[in-house]
Design an enzyme around this catalytic site. Structure first.
Site, PDB file in Angstrom:
ATOM      1  N   ASP A   1       1.344  -1.248   0.152  1.00 12.97           N
ATOM      2  CA  ASP A   1       0.058  -0.064  -0.370  1.00 12.97           C
ATOM      3  C   ASP A   1       0.488   1.096   0.058  1.00 12.97           C
ATOM      4  OD1 ASP A   1       1.127  -0.256   2.389  1.00 12.97           O
ATOM      5  OD2 ASP A   1      -1.354   0.096   3.376  1.00 12.97           O
TER       6      ASP A   1
ATOM      7  N   CYS B   1       3.340  -3.156   4.262  1.00 13.88           N
ATOM      8  CA  CYS B   1       2.736  -1.738   4.247  1.00 13.88           C
ATOM      9  C   CYS B   1       3.156  -1.361   5.863  1.00 13.88           C
ATOM     10  CB  CYS B   1       0.839  -3.042   4.473  1.00 13.88           C
ATOM     11  SG  CYS B   1       0.821  -3.800   6.548  1.00 13.88           S
TER      12      CYS B   1
ATOM     13  N   THR C   1       2.556  -1.755   9.295  1.00 12.29           N
ATOM     14  CA  THR C   1       3.529  -3.126   9.864  1.00 12.29           C
ATOM     15  C   THR C   1       3.601  -4.025   9.535  1.00 12.29           C
ATOM     16  OG1 THR C   1       1.324  -3.380  10.289  1.00 12.29           O
ATOM     17  CG2 THR C   1       2.050  -1.841  11.655  1.00 12.29           C
ATOM     18  N   GLY C   2       3.374  -4.366   7.811  1.00 16.86           N
ATOM     19  CA  GLY C   2       2.967  -5.568   7.238  1.00 16.86           C
ATOM     20  C   GLY C   2       1.760  -6.914   8.144  1.00 16.86           C
TER      21      GLY C   2
ATOM     22  N   HIS D   1      10.153 -24.138   8.516  1.00 15.40           N
ATOM     23  CA  HIS D   1       9.158 -24.377   9.734  1.00 15.40           C
ATOM     24  C   HIS D   1       7.702 -24.968   8.821  1.00 15.40           C
ATOM     25  CE1 HIS D   1      11.422 -25.075  13.669  1.00 15.40           C
ATOM     26  NE2 HIS D   1      12.306 -25.777  12.593  1.00 15.40           N
TER      27      HIS D   1
ATOM     28  N   HIS E   1       7.303 -30.905   9.687  1.00 18.34           N
ATOM     29  CA  HIS E   1       6.766 -30.030  10.154  1.00 18.34           C
ATOM     30  C   HIS E   1       5.549 -30.034   8.748  1.00 18.34           C
ATOM     31  CE1 HIS E   1       9.273 -27.975  12.070  1.00 18.34           C
ATOM     32  NE2 HIS E   1      10.774 -28.547  11.520  1.00 18.34           N
TER      33      HIS E   1
HETATM   34  C1  RB5 Z   1      -1.589   2.558   6.422  1.00 18.43           C
HETATM   35  O1  RB5 Z   1      -1.815   3.966   7.082  1.00 18.43           O
HETATM   36  C2  RB5 Z   1      -1.493   1.476   7.742  1.00 18.43           C
HETATM   37  O2  RB5 Z   1      -2.769   1.247   8.494  1.00 18.43           O
HETATM   38  C3  RB5 Z   1      -1.041   0.104   7.197  1.00 18.43           C
HETATM   39  O3  RB5 Z   1      -0.201   0.289   5.790  1.00 18.43           O
HETATM   40  C4  RB5 Z   1      -1.314  -0.766   7.464  1.00 18.43           C
HETATM   41  O4  RB5 Z   1       0.214  -0.532   8.487  1.00 18.43           O
HETATM   42  C5  RB5 Z   1      -1.929  -1.756   7.936  1.00 18.43           C
HETATM   43  O5  RB5 Z   1      -1.962  -3.162   8.988  1.00 18.43           O
END
Ligand code: RB5
Length: 147
Positions: A8, A65, A67-68, A98, A133
């Site tokens: 994103d 993104c 946080t991923g 794993h 696994h």
């Molecule tokens: C975008 O602001 C943020 O929420 C998105 O990139 C992500 O971290 C969501 O999990």
């Protein structure tokens, strides 16, 4: 190998850097976007990258993104996807050894770019250990929808 990649807006900067890394490592890259820092919804790009892994157009996927977290949750809705959100190199190694993870998620707001590159490199160069696994991973996919 062929690697799909998507992000994103909050992962766009790292997507650009990781595409360069993947090309340096001689992988074929399929970039599903987004293509700018304009606001974009992570499920759209996580699922687009995941579908390419699911249908075997790509061997592995890289998704980014803020946080991923969101993008990996979305990718994991696609059949056959095991997306691992990794914040250490060890996590990337174990996700392959794993869990036979086929996508790695990165949080641009959580890991620096040098670490992100190491995570992706480790992920793509580590093999699944199989053995005990294998049945565990198969169990995940036999679950279907629960609840
Ligand atoms: C975008 O602001 C943020 O929420 C998105 O990139 C992500 O971290 C969501 O999990």
């Amino acid at each position: 190998m062929t690697v799909s990649i998507g992000s994103d807006h909050a992962g766009f900067e790292y997507k650009t850097a990781l595409i360069a890394l993947l090309k340096e490592l001689h992988h074929t890259v399929i970039d599903v976007g987004t293509n700018s820092t304009d606001r974009a919804d992570y499920p759209d790009y996580g699922v687009a990258a995941a579908k390419l892994v699911s249908n075997k157009t790509a061997d592995y996927g890289v998704i980014i993104c803020g946080t991923g977290i969101g993008i990996s949750i979305a990718a994991n809705k696609v059949n056959g996807i095991r997306a691992a959100n990794c914040v250490t190199v060890k996590m990337a190694q174990l996700a392959r050894q794993h869990n036979n993870a086929n996508m790695v998620a990165i949080g641009q707001r959580l890991v620096n770019i040098e670490l992100a590159k190491k995570i992706v490199s480790e992920f793509l160069s580590t093999q699944f250990e199989g053995g005990r696994h294998t049945a565990r991973v198969e169990k995940i996919h036999k679950l279907g929808d629960i609840g």
